[in-house]
Design a protein around this motif. Structure first.
Motif, PDB file in Angstrom:
ATOM      1  N   PHE A  30       0.886  -1.172   0.000  1.00  0.00           N
ATOM      2  CA  PHE A  30       0.000   0.000   0.000  1.00  0.00           C
ATOM      3  C   PHE A  30       0.917   1.214   0.000  1.00  0.00           C
ATOM      4  O   PHE A  30       1.530   1.527   1.028  1.00  0.00           O
ATOM      5  CB  PHE A  30      -0.913  -0.003   1.221  1.00  0.00           C
ATOM      6  N   HIS A  33       4.350   1.068   1.761  1.00  0.00           N
ATOM      7  CA  HIS A  33       4.259   0.061   2.814  1.00  0.00           C
ATOM      8  C   HIS A  33       4.140  -1.328   2.177  1.00  0.00           C
ATOM      9  O   HIS A  33       3.071  -1.711   1.698  1.00  0.00           O
ATOM     10  CB  HIS A  33       3.046   0.381   3.700  1.00  0.00           C
ATOM     11  N   ILE A  35       3.726  -5.104   2.236  1.00  0.00           N
ATOM     12  CA  ILE A  35       3.152  -6.086   3.172  1.00  0.00           C
ATOM     13  C   ILE A  35       3.730  -7.476   2.885  1.00  0.00           C
ATOM     14  O   ILE A  35       4.121  -8.195   3.800  1.00  0.00           O
ATOM     15  CB  ILE A  35       1.608  -6.151   3.031  1.00  0.00           C
ATOM     16  N   SER A  55       0.451  -9.049  14.647  1.00  0.00           N
ATOM     17  CA  SER A  55      -0.546  -8.122  14.112  1.00  0.00           C
ATOM     18  C   SER A  55       0.060  -7.298  12.987  1.00  0.00           C
ATOM     19  O   SER A  55       1.177  -6.785  13.127  1.00  0.00           O
ATOM     20  CB  SER A  55      -1.005  -7.178  15.226  1.00  0.00           C
ATOM     21  N   GLY A  56      -0.655  -7.199  11.890  1.00  0.00           N
ATOM     22  CA  GLY A  56      -0.187  -6.376  10.778  1.00  0.00           C
ATOM     23  C   GLY A  56       0.790  -7.076   9.847  1.00  0.00           C
ATOM     24  O   GLY A  56       1.330  -6.445   8.932  1.00  0.00           O
ATOM     25  N   THR A  57       1.014  -8.376  10.044  1.00  0.00           N
ATOM     26  CA  THR A  57       1.943  -9.081   9.139  1.00  0.00           C
ATOM     27  C   THR A  57       1.301  -9.416   7.795  1.00  0.00           C
ATOM     28  O   THR A  57       1.981  -9.890   6.897  1.00  0.00           O
ATOM     29  CB  THR A  57       2.471 -10.392   9.780  1.00  0.00           C
ATOM     30  N   GLY A  58      -0.001  -9.199   7.692  1.00  0.00           N
ATOM     31  CA  GLY A  58      -0.632  -9.357   6.390  1.00  0.00           C
ATOM     32  C   GLY A  58      -1.405 -10.648   6.197  1.00  0.00           C
ATOM     33  O   GLY A  58      -1.589 -11.112   5.068  1.00  0.00           O
ATOM     34  N   LYS A  59      -1.923 -11.195   7.280  1.00  0.00           N
ATOM     35  CA  LYS A  59      -2.696 -12.440   7.162  1.00  0.00           C
ATOM     36  C   LYS A  59      -3.998 -12.184   6.397  1.00  0.00           C
ATOM     37  O   LYS A  59      -4.354 -12.923   5.479  1.00  0.00           O
ATOM     38  CB  LYS A  59      -3.000 -12.999   8.571  1.00  0.00           C
ATOM     39  N   SER A  60      -4.710 -11.116   6.811  1.00  0.00           N
ATOM     40  CA  SER A  60      -5.985 -10.834   6.130  1.00  0.00           C
ATOM     41  C   SER A  60      -5.754 -10.383   4.692  1.00  0.00           C
ATOM     42  O   SER A  60      -6.530 -10.743   3.792  1.00  0.00           O
ATOM     43  CB  SER A  60      -6.772  -9.751   6.885  1.00  0.00           C
ATOM     44  N   VAL A  61      -4.683  -9.618   4.465  1.00  0.00           N
ATOM     45  CA  VAL A  61      -4.395  -9.187   3.089  1.00  0.00           C
ATOM     46  C   VAL A  61      -4.080 -10.408   2.224  1.00  0.00           C
ATOM     47  O   VAL A  61      -4.497 -10.489   1.061  1.00  0.00           O
ATOM     48  CB  VAL A  61      -3.227  -8.165   3.066  1.00  0.00           C
ATOM     49  N   ARG A  64      -7.369 -11.991   1.449  1.00  0.00           N
ATOM     50  CA  ARG A  64      -8.105 -11.192   0.458  1.00  0.00           C
ATOM     51  C   ARG A  64      -7.493 -11.347  -0.936  1.00  0.00           C
ATOM     52  O   ARG A  64      -8.207 -11.323  -1.940  1.00  0.00           O
ATOM     53  CB  ARG A  64      -8.112  -9.713   0.888  1.00  0.00           C
ATOM     54  N   GLN A 104     -13.945 -11.569   9.682  1.00  0.00           N
ATOM     55  CA  GLN A 104     -13.905 -11.193  11.092  1.00  0.00           C
ATOM     56  C   GLN A 104     -15.217 -10.515  11.443  1.00  0.00           C
ATOM     57  O   GLN A 104     -15.685  -9.666  10.711  1.00  0.00           O
ATOM     58  CB  GLN A 104     -12.763 -10.193  11.333  1.00  0.00           C
ATOM     59  N   GLU A 184     -10.083 -15.257  11.881  1.00  0.00           N
ATOM     60  CA  GLU A 184     -10.207 -15.163  13.336  1.00  0.00           C
ATOM     61  C   GLU A 184     -11.603 -15.554  13.834  1.00  0.00           C
ATOM     62  O   GLU A 184     -12.294 -14.754  14.465  1.00  0.00           O
ATOM     63  CB  GLU A 184      -9.837 -13.754  13.805  1.00  0.00           C
ATOM     64  N   HIS A 217      -5.287 -16.053  16.032  1.00  0.00           N
ATOM     65  CA  HIS A 217      -4.282 -15.783  17.067  1.00  0.00           C
ATOM     66  C   HIS A 217      -4.464 -16.786  18.202  1.00  0.00           C
ATOM     67  O   HIS A 217      -3.762 -16.704  19.210  1.00  0.00           O
ATOM     68  CB  HIS A 217      -4.480 -14.373  17.649  1.00  0.00           C
TER      69      HIS A 217
HETATM   70  N1  ATP Z   1      -6.872  -1.228   2.301  1.00  0.00           N
HETATM   71  C1  ATP Z   1      -5.715  -0.960   2.953  1.00  0.00           C
HETATM   72  N2  ATP Z   1      -5.072   0.202   2.749  1.00  0.00           N
HETATM   73  C2  ATP Z   1      -3.899   0.491   3.351  1.00  0.00           C
HETATM   74  N3  ATP Z   1      -3.279  -0.363   4.214  1.00  0.00           N
HETATM   75  C3  ATP Z   1      -3.880  -1.540   4.458  1.00  0.00           C
HETATM   76  C4  ATP Z   1      -5.118  -1.903   3.833  1.00  0.00           C
HETATM   77  N4  ATP Z   1      -5.462  -3.140   4.249  1.00  0.00           N
HETATM   78  C5  ATP Z   1      -4.489  -3.533   5.105  1.00  0.00           C
HETATM   79  N5  ATP Z   1      -3.543  -2.585   5.215  1.00  0.00           N
HETATM   80  C6  ATP Z   1      -2.332  -2.676   6.031  1.00  0.00           C
HETATM   81  O1  ATP Z   1      -1.688  -3.884   5.724  1.00  0.00           O
HETATM   82  C7  ATP Z   1      -1.086  -4.430   6.881  1.00  0.00           C
HETATM   83  C8  ATP Z   1      -1.537  -5.872   7.042  1.00  0.00           C
HETATM   84  O2  ATP Z   1      -2.931  -5.862   7.383  1.00  0.00           O
HETATM   85  P1  ATP Z   1      -3.696  -7.190   7.739  1.00  0.00           P
HETATM   86  O3  ATP Z   1      -5.084  -6.791   8.113  1.00  0.00           O
HETATM   87  O4  ATP Z   1      -3.546  -8.183   6.655  1.00  0.00           O
HETATM   88  O5  ATP Z   1      -2.884  -7.691   9.006  1.00  0.00           O
HETATM   89  P2  ATP Z   1      -3.152  -8.969   9.897  1.00  0.00           P
HETATM   90  O6  ATP Z   1      -1.906  -9.777   9.897  1.00  0.00           O
HETATM   91  O7  ATP Z   1      -4.390  -9.665   9.444  1.00  0.00           O
HETATM   92  O8  ATP Z   1      -3.337  -8.268  11.304  1.00  0.00           O
HETATM   93  P3  ATP Z   1      -4.267  -8.634  12.582  1.00  0.00           P
HETATM   94  O9  ATP Z   1      -3.688  -9.894  13.140  1.00  0.00           O
HETATM   95  O10 ATP Z   1      -4.053  -7.487  13.494  1.00  0.00           O
HETATM   96  O11 ATP Z   1      -5.687  -8.782  12.111  1.00  0.00           O
HETATM   97  C9  ATP Z   1      -1.470  -3.522   8.048  1.00  0.00           C
HETATM   98  O12 ATP Z   1      -0.392  -2.651   8.314  1.00  0.00           O
HETATM   99  C10 ATP Z   1      -2.659  -2.747   7.524  1.00  0.00           C
HETATM  100  O13 ATP Z   1      -2.714  -1.472   8.091  1.00  0.00           O
END
Ligand code: ATP
Length: 306
Positions: A30, A33, A35, A55-61, A64, A104, A184, A217
Protein backbone atom coordinates in the motif's frame (compact mmCIF):
# COMPACT_ATOMS: atom_id res chain seq x y z
CA UNK A 1 -4.61 -24.97 -27.63
CA UNK A 2 -0.96 -25.82 -28.37
CA UNK A 3 0.75 -28.97 -27.02
CA UNK A 4 2.69 -26.81 -24.58
CA UNK A 5 -0.52 -25.17 -23.32
CA UNK A 6 -2.16 -28.59 -22.95
CA UNK A 7 0.79 -29.92 -20.96
CA UNK A 8 0.76 -26.81 -18.76
CA UNK A 9 -3.01 -27.19 -18.17
CA UNK A 10 -2.55 -30.87 -17.22
CA UNK A 11 0.32 -29.98 -14.86
CA UNK A 12 -1.79 -27.29 -13.19
CA UNK A 13 -4.76 -29.67 -12.86
CA UNK A 14 -2.58 -32.36 -11.23
CA UNK A 15 -1.06 -29.84 -8.87
CA UNK A 16 -4.46 -28.37 -7.95
CA UNK A 17 -5.69 -31.86 -6.98
CA UNK A 18 -3.02 -31.92 -4.27
CA UNK A 19 -2.88 -28.18 -3.57
CA UNK A 20 -6.14 -26.30 -4.12
CA UNK A 21 -4.42 -23.05 -3.18
CA UNK A 22 -0.98 -22.16 -4.52
CA UNK A 23 0.60 -18.74 -4.00
CA UNK A 24 3.92 -17.99 -5.64
CA UNK A 25 6.09 -14.87 -5.49
CA UNK A 26 3.31 -12.68 -4.07
CA UNK A 27 3.94 -8.97 -3.56
CA UNK A 28 1.41 -6.66 -1.92
CA UNK A 29 2.03 -3.04 -0.98
CA UNK A 30 0.00 0.00 0.00
CA UNK A 31 2.05 2.93 -1.27
CA UNK A 32 5.53 2.53 0.25
CA UNK A 33 4.26 0.06 2.81
CA UNK A 34 5.25 -3.37 1.55
CA UNK A 35 3.15 -6.09 3.17
CA UNK A 36 4.29 -9.17 1.23
CA UNK A 37 7.45 -9.69 -0.80
CA UNK A 38 8.02 -12.91 -2.73
CA UNK A 39 5.57 -14.79 -0.50
CA UNK A 40 4.82 -18.40 -1.40
CA UNK A 41 2.43 -20.90 0.14
CA UNK A 42 0.76 -24.17 -0.83
CA UNK A 43 -2.37 -25.34 0.95
CA UNK A 44 -2.93 -29.09 0.84
CA UNK A 45 -6.27 -30.57 -0.12
CA UNK A 46 -8.35 -31.53 2.89
CA UNK A 47 -6.21 -29.86 5.52
CA UNK A 48 -7.03 -27.19 8.05
CA UNK A 49 -4.14 -24.78 7.67
CA UNK A 50 -3.74 -22.34 10.53
CA UNK A 51 -2.23 -18.99 9.50
CA UNK A 52 -0.46 -17.07 12.25
CA UNK A 53 1.77 -14.05 12.55
CA UNK A 54 2.07 -10.85 14.51
CA UNK A 55 -0.55 -8.12 14.11
CA UNK A 56 -0.19 -6.38 10.78
CA UNK A 57 1.94 -9.08 9.14
CA UNK A 58 -0.63 -9.36 6.39
CA UNK A 59 -2.70 -12.44 7.16
CA UNK A 60 -5.98 -10.83 6.13
CA UNK A 61 -4.39 -9.19 3.09
CA UNK A 62 -3.12 -12.62 2.06
CA UNK A 63 -6.59 -14.09 2.41
CA UNK A 64 -8.11 -11.19 0.46
CA UNK A 65 -5.54 -11.71 -2.30
CA UNK A 66 -6.40 -15.40 -2.57
CA UNK A 67 -10.12 -14.71 -2.89
CA UNK A 68 -9.61 -11.88 -5.35
CA UNK A 69 -10.53 -8.93 -3.12
CA UNK A 70 -7.00 -7.55 -3.21
CA UNK A 71 -5.09 -7.06 -6.47
CA UNK A 72 -1.44 -8.06 -5.85
CA UNK A 73 1.40 -6.07 -7.39
CA UNK A 74 3.18 -9.26 -8.44
CA UNK A 75 3.05 -13.02 -8.13
CA UNK A 76 0.73 -15.80 -9.13
CA UNK A 77 -2.21 -17.21 -7.22
CA UNK A 78 -3.84 -20.44 -8.37
CA UNK A 79 -7.10 -21.50 -6.74
CA UNK A 80 -8.68 -24.84 -7.63
CA UNK A 81 -6.52 -24.92 -10.74
CA UNK A 82 -7.44 -21.41 -11.97
CA UNK A 83 -4.94 -18.59 -12.22
CA UNK A 84 -6.70 -15.75 -10.41
CA UNK A 85 -5.40 -12.94 -12.63
CA UNK A 86 -6.21 -14.81 -15.84
CA UNK A 87 -9.74 -15.88 -14.95
CA UNK A 88 -12.58 -14.72 -17.14
CA UNK A 89 -15.68 -13.21 -15.48
CA UNK A 90 -17.46 -16.56 -15.79
CA UNK A 91 -14.52 -18.46 -14.27
CA UNK A 92 -14.29 -15.90 -11.48
CA UNK A 93 -17.97 -16.32 -10.73
CA UNK A 94 -17.67 -20.11 -10.79
CA UNK A 95 -14.69 -19.93 -8.43
CA UNK A 96 -16.50 -17.64 -5.98
CA UNK A 97 -19.25 -20.24 -5.75
CA UNK A 98 -16.68 -22.88 -4.75
CA UNK A 99 -15.45 -21.16 -1.61
CA UNK A 100 -17.07 -19.78 1.50
CA UNK A 101 -15.71 -16.98 3.67
CA UNK A 102 -16.32 -16.10 7.29
CA UNK A 103 -14.96 -12.60 7.74
CA UNK A 104 -13.91 -11.19 11.09
CA UNK A 105 -17.04 -10.25 12.99
CA UNK A 106 -19.28 -12.42 10.81
CA UNK A 107 -20.24 -9.58 8.43
CA UNK A 108 -23.93 -10.47 8.51
CA UNK A 109 -26.50 -8.05 7.09
CA UNK A 110 -28.15 -6.62 10.20
CA UNK A 111 -31.46 -5.91 8.44
CA UNK A 112 -31.88 -9.51 7.30
CA UNK A 113 -32.74 -12.52 9.45
CA UNK A 114 -30.13 -15.26 9.76
CA UNK A 115 -32.02 -17.39 7.24
CA UNK A 116 -32.22 -14.48 4.79
CA UNK A 117 -28.49 -13.90 5.25
CA UNK A 118 -27.80 -17.51 4.32
CA UNK A 119 -30.07 -17.11 1.31
CA UNK A 120 -28.03 -14.19 -0.09
CA UNK A 121 -25.38 -16.30 -1.89
CA UNK A 122 -28.07 -18.76 -3.02
CA UNK A 123 -30.03 -15.91 -4.64
CA UNK A 124 -26.85 -14.53 -6.20
CA UNK A 125 -25.51 -17.76 -7.69
CA UNK A 126 -28.68 -19.81 -8.17
CA UNK A 127 -31.53 -17.37 -8.91
CA UNK A 128 -33.49 -20.20 -10.51
CA UNK A 129 -34.06 -21.94 -7.14
CA UNK A 130 -37.61 -21.27 -5.96
CA UNK A 131 -38.36 -19.45 -2.69
CA UNK A 132 -39.50 -22.55 -0.78
CA UNK A 133 -36.46 -24.64 -1.64
CA UNK A 134 -34.07 -21.72 -1.03
CA UNK A 135 -35.48 -21.14 2.43
CA UNK A 136 -35.34 -24.88 3.16
CA UNK A 137 -31.65 -25.02 2.14
CA UNK A 138 -30.93 -21.99 4.35
CA UNK A 139 -32.62 -23.61 7.36
CA UNK A 140 -30.62 -26.80 6.73
CA UNK A 141 -27.35 -24.84 6.72
CA UNK A 142 -28.35 -23.10 9.95
CA UNK A 143 -28.95 -26.48 11.62
CA UNK A 144 -25.68 -27.81 10.18
CA UNK A 145 -23.77 -25.25 12.25
CA UNK A 146 -25.42 -26.43 15.46
CA UNK A 147 -27.99 -23.64 15.73
CA UNK A 148 -31.64 -24.37 16.41
CA UNK A 149 -33.82 -23.91 13.34
CA UNK A 150 -35.60 -21.00 15.08
CA UNK A 151 -32.34 -19.04 14.82
CA UNK A 152 -33.05 -18.74 11.09
CA UNK A 153 -35.91 -16.35 11.92
CA UNK A 154 -33.89 -14.11 14.24
CA UNK A 155 -31.93 -10.97 13.38
CA UNK A 156 -28.16 -10.94 14.06
CA UNK A 157 -28.54 -8.50 16.98
CA UNK A 158 -30.84 -11.01 18.71
CA UNK A 159 -28.03 -13.60 18.83
CA UNK A 160 -25.02 -14.09 21.10
CA UNK A 161 -21.52 -13.61 19.65
CA UNK A 162 -21.05 -17.37 19.33
CA UNK A 163 -24.39 -17.80 17.59
CA UNK A 164 -23.54 -14.98 15.17
CA UNK A 165 -20.29 -16.78 14.27
CA UNK A 166 -22.28 -19.93 13.56
CA UNK A 167 -24.72 -17.94 11.46
CA UNK A 168 -21.79 -16.50 9.49
CA UNK A 169 -20.48 -20.02 9.04
CA UNK A 170 -23.90 -21.18 7.82
CA UNK A 171 -23.78 -18.46 5.16
CA UNK A 172 -20.20 -19.42 4.23
CA UNK A 173 -21.43 -23.00 3.70
CA UNK A 174 -24.51 -21.99 1.72
CA UNK A 175 -23.13 -23.08 -1.64
CA UNK A 176 -21.48 -26.35 -0.48
CA UNK A 177 -17.99 -24.92 -0.95
CA UNK A 178 -14.76 -26.88 -1.38
CA UNK A 179 -12.67 -24.22 0.34
CA UNK A 180 -13.48 -22.42 3.55
CA UNK A 181 -11.74 -19.21 4.62
CA UNK A 182 -12.07 -18.28 8.28
CA UNK A 183 -10.65 -14.97 9.56
CA UNK A 184 -10.21 -15.16 13.34
CA UNK A 185 -13.39 -17.20 13.89
CA UNK A 186 -12.96 -17.57 17.66
CA UNK A 187 -12.01 -13.94 18.38
CA UNK A 188 -14.31 -12.52 21.02
CA UNK A 189 -15.71 -15.90 22.10
CA UNK A 190 -15.37 -17.21 25.65
CA UNK A 191 -13.09 -20.28 25.96
CA UNK A 192 -15.99 -22.74 26.02
CA UNK A 193 -17.67 -21.13 23.02
CA UNK A 194 -14.33 -21.00 21.20
CA UNK A 195 -13.65 -24.70 21.88
CA UNK A 196 -17.14 -25.60 20.66
CA UNK A 197 -16.60 -23.57 17.48
CA UNK A 198 -13.25 -25.33 16.95
CA UNK A 199 -14.91 -28.74 17.25
CA UNK A 200 -17.62 -27.67 14.83
CA UNK A 201 -15.01 -26.49 12.31
CA UNK A 202 -13.12 -29.78 12.53
CA UNK A 203 -16.28 -31.89 12.25
CA UNK A 204 -17.56 -29.95 9.26
CA UNK A 205 -14.16 -30.01 7.55
CA UNK A 206 -13.94 -33.79 7.99
CA UNK A 207 -17.52 -34.59 7.06
CA UNK A 208 -17.75 -32.20 4.11
CA UNK A 209 -14.18 -32.74 2.88
CA UNK A 210 -13.32 -29.07 3.14
CA UNK A 211 -9.92 -27.46 2.78
CA UNK A 212 -9.75 -24.72 5.40
CA UNK A 213 -7.57 -21.58 5.46
CA UNK A 214 -7.89 -20.39 9.04
CA UNK A 215 -6.38 -17.12 10.27
CA UNK A 216 -6.12 -17.11 14.04
CA UNK A 217 -4.28 -15.78 17.07
CA UNK A 218 -5.86 -18.53 19.17
CA UNK A 219 -3.19 -21.03 20.25
CA UNK A 220 -5.83 -23.44 21.51
CA UNK A 221 -7.39 -23.52 18.05
CA UNK A 222 -4.03 -24.28 16.46
CA UNK A 223 -3.41 -27.18 18.82
CA UNK A 224 -6.96 -28.49 18.70
CA UNK A 225 -7.82 -28.59 15.01
CA UNK A 226 -5.04 -27.48 12.65
CA UNK A 227 -3.18 -30.05 10.58
CA UNK A 228 -0.41 -27.59 9.79
CA UNK A 229 0.40 -24.00 10.62
CA UNK A 230 1.85 -21.33 8.30
CA UNK A 231 3.82 -18.56 9.98
CA UNK A 232 3.89 -15.07 8.46
CA UNK A 233 6.81 -12.82 9.34
CA UNK A 234 9.25 -10.62 7.48
CA UNK A 235 6.73 -10.17 4.61
CA UNK A 236 6.77 -13.91 3.82
CA UNK A 237 5.51 -17.27 4.97
CA UNK A 238 8.68 -18.18 6.83
CA UNK A 239 7.60 -21.71 7.80
CA UNK A 240 4.80 -24.21 7.31
CA UNK A 241 4.47 -27.41 9.27
CA UNK A 242 2.90 -29.26 12.14
CA UNK A 243 3.33 -27.64 15.54
CA UNK A 244 6.04 -30.14 16.59
CA UNK A 245 7.87 -29.36 13.34
CA UNK A 246 7.61 -25.64 13.99
CA UNK A 247 8.70 -26.05 17.61
CA UNK A 248 11.90 -27.67 16.38
CA UNK A 249 12.83 -24.51 14.46
CA UNK A 250 15.19 -21.97 15.89
CA UNK A 251 13.29 -18.87 14.79
CA UNK A 252 12.82 -16.21 17.50
CA UNK A 253 9.19 -15.33 16.70
CA UNK A 254 8.17 -18.99 16.40
CA UNK A 255 9.89 -19.88 19.68
CA UNK A 256 8.36 -16.88 21.45
CA UNK A 257 4.90 -17.65 20.08
CA UNK A 258 4.70 -21.40 20.68
CA UNK A 259 7.10 -21.67 23.63
CA UNK A 260 6.08 -18.50 25.48
CA UNK A 261 3.82 -18.79 28.54
CA UNK A 262 0.58 -18.79 26.54
CA UNK A 263 1.95 -21.26 24.01
CA UNK A 264 3.04 -23.66 26.74
CA UNK A 265 -0.32 -23.31 28.50
CA UNK A 266 -2.13 -24.17 25.26
CA UNK A 267 0.11 -27.20 24.78
CA UNK A 268 -0.54 -28.39 28.36
CA UNK A 269 -4.29 -27.90 27.88
CA UNK A 270 -4.17 -29.98 24.71
CA UNK A 271 -2.17 -32.74 26.41
CA UNK A 272 -4.61 -32.73 29.35
CA UNK A 273 -7.55 -33.20 27.02
CA UNK A 274 -5.76 -35.91 25.04
CA UNK A 275 -4.81 -37.84 28.18
CA UNK A 276 -8.39 -37.66 29.46
CA UNK A 277 -9.49 -39.21 26.17
CA UNK A 278 -7.12 -42.11 26.79
CA UNK A 279 -4.00 -41.32 24.80
CA UNK A 280 -2.10 -38.35 23.49
CA UNK A 281 -3.36 -37.47 20.06
CA UNK A 282 -1.43 -35.81 17.31
CA UNK A 283 -3.34 -35.28 14.12
CA UNK A 284 -2.47 -37.74 11.41
CA UNK A 285 -0.76 -36.17 8.42
CA UNK A 286 -3.17 -35.21 5.68
CA UNK A 287 -3.02 -37.32 2.54
CA UNK A 288 -1.25 -35.30 -0.08
CA UNK A 289 -3.10 -36.60 -3.10
CA UNK A 290 -0.37 -38.87 -4.42
CA UNK A 291 2.39 -37.02 -6.14
CA UNK A 292 2.57 -33.84 -4.07
CA UNK A 293 6.18 -32.81 -3.73
CA UNK A 294 7.74 -32.45 -0.31
CA UNK A 295 7.77 -28.92 1.03
CA UNK A 296 10.39 -27.48 3.35
CA UNK A 297 9.16 -26.65 6.85
CA UNK A 298 11.34 -23.59 7.19
CA UNK A 299 11.53 -21.38 4.15
CA UNK A 300 13.55 -18.45 5.43
CA UNK A 301 15.63 -18.24 8.54
CA UNK A 302 17.16 -14.86 8.01
CA UNK A 303 14.46 -12.84 9.74
CA UNK A 304 14.51 -11.68 13.29
CA UNK A 305 10.76 -12.08 13.64
CA UNK A 306 7.70 -9.95 13.14
N1 ATP B 1 -6.87 -1.23 2.30
C1 ATP B 1 -5.72 -0.96 2.95
N2 ATP B 1 -5.07 0.20 2.75
C2 ATP B 1 -3.90 0.49 3.35
N3 ATP B 1 -3.28 -0.36 4.21
C3 ATP B 1 -3.88 -1.54 4.46
C4 ATP B 1 -5.12 -1.90 3.83
N4 ATP B 1 -5.46 -3.14 4.25
C5 ATP B 1 -4.49 -3.53 5.11
N5 ATP B 1 -3.54 -2.59 5.21
C6 ATP B 1 -2.33 -2.68 6.03
O1 ATP B 1 -1.69 -3.88 5.72
C7 ATP B 1 -1.09 -4.43 6.88
C8 ATP B 1 -1.54 -5.87 7.04
O2 ATP B 1 -2.93 -5.86 7.38
P1 ATP B 1 -3.70 -7.19 7.74
O3 ATP B 1 -5.08 -6.79 8.11
O4 ATP B 1 -3.55 -8.18 6.65
O5 ATP B 1 -2.88 -7.69 9.01
P2 ATP B 1 -3.15 -8.97 9.90
O6 ATP B 1 -1.91 -9.78 9.90
O7 ATP B 1 -4.39 -9.66 9.44
O8 ATP B 1 -3.34 -8.27 11.30
P3 ATP B 1 -4.27 -8.63 12.58
O9 ATP B 1 -3.69 -9.89 13.14
O10 ATP B 1 -4.05 -7.49 13.49
O11 ATP B 1 -5.69 -8.78 12.11
C9 ATP B 1 -1.47 -3.52 8.05
O12 ATP B 1 -0.39 -2.65 8.31
C10 ATP B 1 -2.66 -2.75 7.52
O13 ATP B 1 -2.71 -1.47 8.09
Amino acid sequence: MSDVDTLEAERTARSSDAFPIVVEGLRNAFGDHVIHEDLSLKVRKGEILGVVGGSGTGKSVLMRSIIGLQQPEAGEITVLGHHMDASTDDEGRDLRSRWGVLFQGGALFSTLTVGENVEVPLRQFYPEIDDTLRSEIARFKVRLTGLAEEAAYKYPNELSGGMRKRAGLARALALDPELLFLDEPTAGLDPIGAAAFDRLTRELADSLGLTVFLITHDLDTLHAICDRVAVLADKQVIAVGTIPELLALDHPWIQEYFNGPRGRAALCAKDDISMKDGAPKDRAPVTQGGSAPEEPVLKNTNGSGA
